[in-house]
Design a protein around this motif. Structure first.
Motif, PDB file in Angstrom:
ATOM      1  N   SER A  67       0.850  -1.185   0.000  1.00 42.28           N
ATOM      2  CA  SER A  67       0.000   0.000   0.000  1.00 42.28           C
ATOM      3  C   SER A  67       0.886   1.235   0.000  1.00 42.28           C
ATOM      4  N   CYS A  68       0.693   2.122  -0.979  1.00 45.44           N
ATOM      5  CA  CYS A  68       1.493   3.352  -1.068  1.00 45.44           C
ATOM      6  C   CYS A  68       0.552   4.546  -1.115  1.00 45.44           C
ATOM      7  N   ASN A  69       0.046   4.925   0.040  1.00 48.75           N
ATOM      8  CA  ASN A  69      -0.822   6.096   0.114  1.00 48.75           C
ATOM      9  C   ASN A  69      -0.027   7.382   0.286  1.00 48.75           C
ATOM     10  N   TYR A  70       1.207   7.264   0.770  1.00 47.82           N
ATOM     11  CA  TYR A  70       2.011   8.445   1.064  1.00 47.82           C
ATOM     12  C   TYR A  70       3.286   8.437   0.232  1.00 47.82           C
ATOM     13  N   LEU A  71       3.559   9.556  -0.406  1.00 46.77           N
ATOM     14  CA  LEU A  71       4.702   9.675  -1.306  1.00 46.77           C
ATOM     15  C   LEU A  71       6.019   9.381  -0.590  1.00 46.77           C
ATOM     16  N   ALA A  72       6.119   9.781   0.663  1.00 47.76           N
ATOM     17  CA  ALA A  72       7.367   9.610   1.402  1.00 47.76           C
ATOM     18  C   ALA A  72       7.728   8.147   1.614  1.00 47.76           C
ATOM     19  N   ASN A  73       6.790   7.237   1.446  1.00 53.70           N
ATOM     20  CA  ASN A  73       7.059   5.808   1.633  1.00 53.70           C
ATOM     21  C   ASN A  73       7.606   5.114   0.393  1.00 53.70           C
ATOM     22  N   VAL A  74       7.674   5.812  -0.742  1.00 53.89           N
ATOM     23  CA  VAL A  74       8.084   5.158  -1.996  1.00 53.89           C
ATOM     24  C   VAL A  74       9.452   4.474  -1.883  1.00 53.89           C
ATOM     25  N   PRO A  75      10.522   5.143  -1.383  1.00 53.13           N
ATOM     26  CA  PRO A  75      11.817   4.456  -1.307  1.00 53.13           C
ATOM     27  C   PRO A  75      11.779   3.191  -0.458  1.00 53.13           C
ATOM     28  N   GLU A  76      11.097   3.256   0.679  1.00 56.02           N
ATOM     29  CA  GLU A  76      10.992   2.084   1.536  1.00 56.02           C
ATOM     30  C   GLU A  76      10.321   0.931   0.801  1.00 56.02           C
ATOM     31  N   ILE A  77       9.228   1.219   0.115  1.00 53.39           N
ATOM     32  CA  ILE A  77       8.497   0.179  -0.614  1.00 53.39           C
ATOM     33  C   ILE A  77       9.351  -0.423  -1.720  1.00 53.39           C
ATOM     34  N   VAL A  78      10.043   0.423  -2.466  1.00 56.53           N
ATOM     35  CA  VAL A  78      10.875  -0.084  -3.567  1.00 56.53           C
ATOM     36  C   VAL A  78      11.979  -0.998  -3.026  1.00 56.53           C
ATOM     37  N   ASP A  79      12.623  -0.588  -1.950  1.00 53.08           N
ATOM     38  CA  ASP A  79      13.694  -1.411  -1.385  1.00 53.08           C
ATOM     39  C   ASP A  79      13.160  -2.736  -0.841  1.00 53.08           C
ATOM     40  N   LEU A  80      12.004  -2.713  -0.189  1.00 54.53           N
ATOM     41  CA  LEU A  80      11.410  -3.949   0.321  1.00 54.53           C
ATOM     42  C   LEU A  80      10.998  -4.870  -0.824  1.00 54.53           C
ATOM     43  N   ALA A  81      10.496  -4.280  -1.904  1.00 52.87           N
ATOM     44  CA  ALA A  81      10.117  -5.084  -3.071  1.00 52.87           C
ATOM     45  C   ALA A  81      11.348  -5.749  -3.685  1.00 52.87           C
ATOM     46  N   LYS A  82      12.434  -5.021  -3.797  1.00 56.85           N
ATOM     47  CA  LYS A  82      13.654  -5.588  -4.366  1.00 56.85           C
ATOM     48  C   LYS A  82      14.193  -6.729  -3.497  1.00 56.85           C
ATOM     49  N   ALA A  83      14.139  -6.543  -2.182  1.00 57.13           N
ATOM     50  CA  ALA A  83      14.618  -7.591  -1.279  1.00 57.13           C
ATOM     51  C   ALA A  83      13.770  -8.851  -1.412  1.00 57.13           C
ATOM     52  N   ALA A  84      12.460  -8.681  -1.526  1.00 56.81           N
ATOM     53  CA  ALA A  84      11.572  -9.833  -1.676  1.00 56.81           C
ATOM     54  C   ALA A  84      11.803 -10.545  -3.005  1.00 56.81           C
ATOM     55  N   LYS A  85      12.035  -9.766  -4.054  1.00 57.05           N
ATOM     56  CA  LYS A  85      12.228 -10.360  -5.381  1.00 57.05           C
ATOM     57  C   LYS A  85      13.510 -11.177  -5.431  1.00 57.05           C
ATOM     58  N   ARG A  86      14.543 -10.719  -4.724  1.00 58.12           N
ATOM     59  CA  ARG A  86      15.786 -11.486  -4.700  1.00 58.12           C
ATOM     60  C   ARG A  86      15.578 -12.843  -4.029  1.00 58.12           C
ATOM     61  N   ARG A  87      14.775 -12.860  -2.975  1.00 56.95           N
ATOM     62  CA  ARG A  87      14.538 -14.105  -2.253  1.00 56.95           C
ATOM     63  C   ARG A  87      13.499 -14.980  -2.938  1.00 56.95           C
ATOM     64  N   LEU A  88      12.480 -14.333  -3.507  1.00 58.74           N
ATOM     65  CA  LEU A  88      11.378 -15.070  -4.150  1.00 58.74           C
ATOM     66  C   LEU A  88      11.213 -14.560  -5.579  1.00 58.74           C
ATOM     67  N   PRO A  89      12.091 -14.945  -6.479  1.00 61.11           N
ATOM     68  CA  PRO A  89      12.054 -14.381  -7.838  1.00 61.11           C
ATOM     69  C   PRO A  89      10.774 -14.696  -8.612  1.00 61.11           C
TER      70      PRO A  89
END
Length: 517
Positions: A67-89
């Motif tokens: 969920s990205c309702n706030y612009l300030a959360n974008v970097p956190e979300i992108v980094d968490l998504a990248k970490a998940a993709k590395r583990r679960l491609p």
């Protein structure tokens, strides 16, 4: 499929003043659960990144939705998504929500392949179709309303057909006792209506919803109120009780059922004055706190933020709110061009009114008219600073001096309302909360000086920037561009999209500044 819904961590001001239940994500999660998927929800406002990584490793979800309702959360979300993709491609990763809807292409680019899709608009309406496409023919993702991928964009987002049809999956949140707003601790969130028919230049609610305004039935609201145990209830509507008849219908149903809650709501000064009777009635059934958006203290400022409310009417609304005998909070928007004298005048005014005053900083956001019309160049495009607590436009004062004046003003207001020797009412409420083991608010105000200080805020500007917000379109030079169909996420439906009577429609049209949509 196994689906993990993730709400990102807190923002600067949510570390002190409030921490709200992720109601929107709960609604989308319930839509997926009804489609027979295995669903979990993780709220990083109250849980840690370690909890996230542990759940990814142990549960191994097939689909992760942020969920990205706030612009300030974008970097956190992108980094968490990248970490998940590395583990679960092989997992499918999606981002949705208010701010994501206005920055879809940028989020996909930041993800560098880790984010498969951005889902624009109301997630409840499209999540099941997206899940069906992911589980079956992924080529069908291009046909899902609101879906944006690196290959292109699907049809325009669809509205939830009937707001009464979906319920929030409140049971999926593991630490409900952590949510609060001010002294309402703990506090749940609830929706009575969705959308906003006005078009304030600094707001993106109307551009997201296409100036629509829809209502939940009193029966549906009562069912939801009865479903949670929290005494506090934050009504999340952008403007409460626009339609007086609807406010009375819900209130009367609450009274008949004997439901006892303490309510916090937000509304406009002109709505408050127009519908005095409904607010007086709600005081009798539990209305405890009200937030009014004053925004500016002078006529020029009000015109700038395009609320067609005479300044005298704003003060009249404040007087009426005081007469209700409830807690009243107001918001003032500080412009980066304020100087020491302007801050001094604001401090003097704030010290002479009984209301709790919050000061935010004028911040142009994608999806707002000011994003298109603001002529000052952005001083930073770091998403993390777009939180209405940092200056992203050039300041008239040196930045350090601007923050010193801002925080000096905030501390004056903080001491005014939080000092134990001047606020026995607040002290009493906090004491009762402590006796009951409710410590969210007292912990947050004790952290005030750690969160709000000049050195920390200047250091925030000095952080390395890995993801930058795209610049607004250069061609946008006047308000006419803000009325273009490209600005809206949900297509405007005109009068047919607003569930208000003709008298209220005329009132809305008389108090807005836009063109006909």
């Amino acid at each position: 499929m196994k689906i993990l819904f993730v709400h990102p961590g807190p923002l600067l001001y949510t570390n002190v003043f409030l921490r709200l239940e992720p109601l929107g994500l709960e609604l989308v999660a319930e839509a997926a659960r009804r489609a027979k998927h295995a669903v979990r929800l993780l709220d990083l406002q109250v849980e840690s990144h370690a909890d996230y990584h542990r759940m990814i490793a142990e549960w191994q979800p097939d689909f992760i939705a942020f969920s990205c309702n706030y612009l300030a959360n974008v970097p956190e979300i992108v980094d968490l998504a990248k970490a998940a993709k590395r583990r679960l491609p092989r997992s499918f990763i999606c981002v949705g929500g208010h701010s994501a809807s206005f920055t879809a292409q940028a989020i996909l680019e930041h993800g560098e392949g880790a984010i498969d899709c951005v889902l624009k608009g109301e997630g409840e309406a499209s999540i099941v179709k997206l899940l069906e496409a992911v589980a079956g023919d992924r080529g069908a993702i291009a046909k899902v309303p609101g879906a944006v991928t690196s290959d292109g964009e699907g049809p325009r987002p669809a509205f939830v057909e009937h707001l009464d049809d979906i319920r929030p999956a409140r049971d999926l949140v593991r630490k409900r006792h952590k949510y609060f707003i001010g002294v309402l601790d703990p506090c749940a969130s609830i929706e009575f209506s969705r959308g906003c028919p006005w078009d304030c230049s600094f707001c993106s609610a109307w551009t997201f919803y296409g100036r629509s305004y829809r209502l939940l039935s009193p029966e549906r609201v009562i069912e939801d109120l009865a479903s949670f145990r929290e005494r506090g209830a934050f009504i999340v509507d952008d403007v409460a009780f626009i339609q007086q008849r609807h406010g009375f219908a819900i209130g009367e149903a609450i009274a008949r059922k004997g439901i006892r809650k303490e309510f916090y709501l937000e509304t406009r000064g002109d709505v408050l004055l127009r519908n005095k009777e409904v607010f007086q009635f709600w005081k009798k059934i539990g209305l405890t706190y009200m937030f009014l958006g004053i925004e500016a203290l002078d006529e020029d400022g009000l015109r700038k933020f395009r609320k067609r409310i005479p300044l005298g009417r704003n003060f009249e609304a404040l007087e009426f709110a005081r007469s209700l005998g409830i807690g009243v909070a107001i918001n003032i928007i500080a412009d980066p061009d304020w100087d020491e004298d302007r801050f001094r005048v604001v401090r003097e005014w704030c010290m002479n009114v009984p209301e709790v005053v919050n000061i935010s900083i004028n911040t142009p956001y994608p999806g707002t008219e000011t994003w298109l019309t603001e002529q000052r160049r952005l001083q930073t495009r770091d998403y993390r600073l777009f939180d209405i607590q940092h200056a992203v436009l050039p300041t008239k004062l040196p930045l350090a001096a601007f923050y010193r004046e801002l925080l000096r003003t905030q501390r004056v207001l903080y001491r005014k309302h939080m000092a134990w020797w001047t606020a026995p009412l607040v002290a009493g409420v906090l004491a009762r909360n402590l006796i009951r083991g409710r410590t969210n608010f007292i912990r947050s105000i004790m952290n005030y000086s750690k969160v709000y200080n000049v050195e920390k805020m200047l250091a925030d500007h000095a952080q390395p920037v890995h993801y930058e917000l795209p610049l607004p379109p250069r061609s946008a030079t006047d308000g006419r561009d803000a009325k273009s169909s490209q600005l809206y996420i949900h297509a405007p439906r005109g009068r047919a999209g607003r569930s208000i009577d003709d008298s209220t429609e005329r009132f809305v049209e008389a108090t807005r500044m836009g063109a006909s949509t």
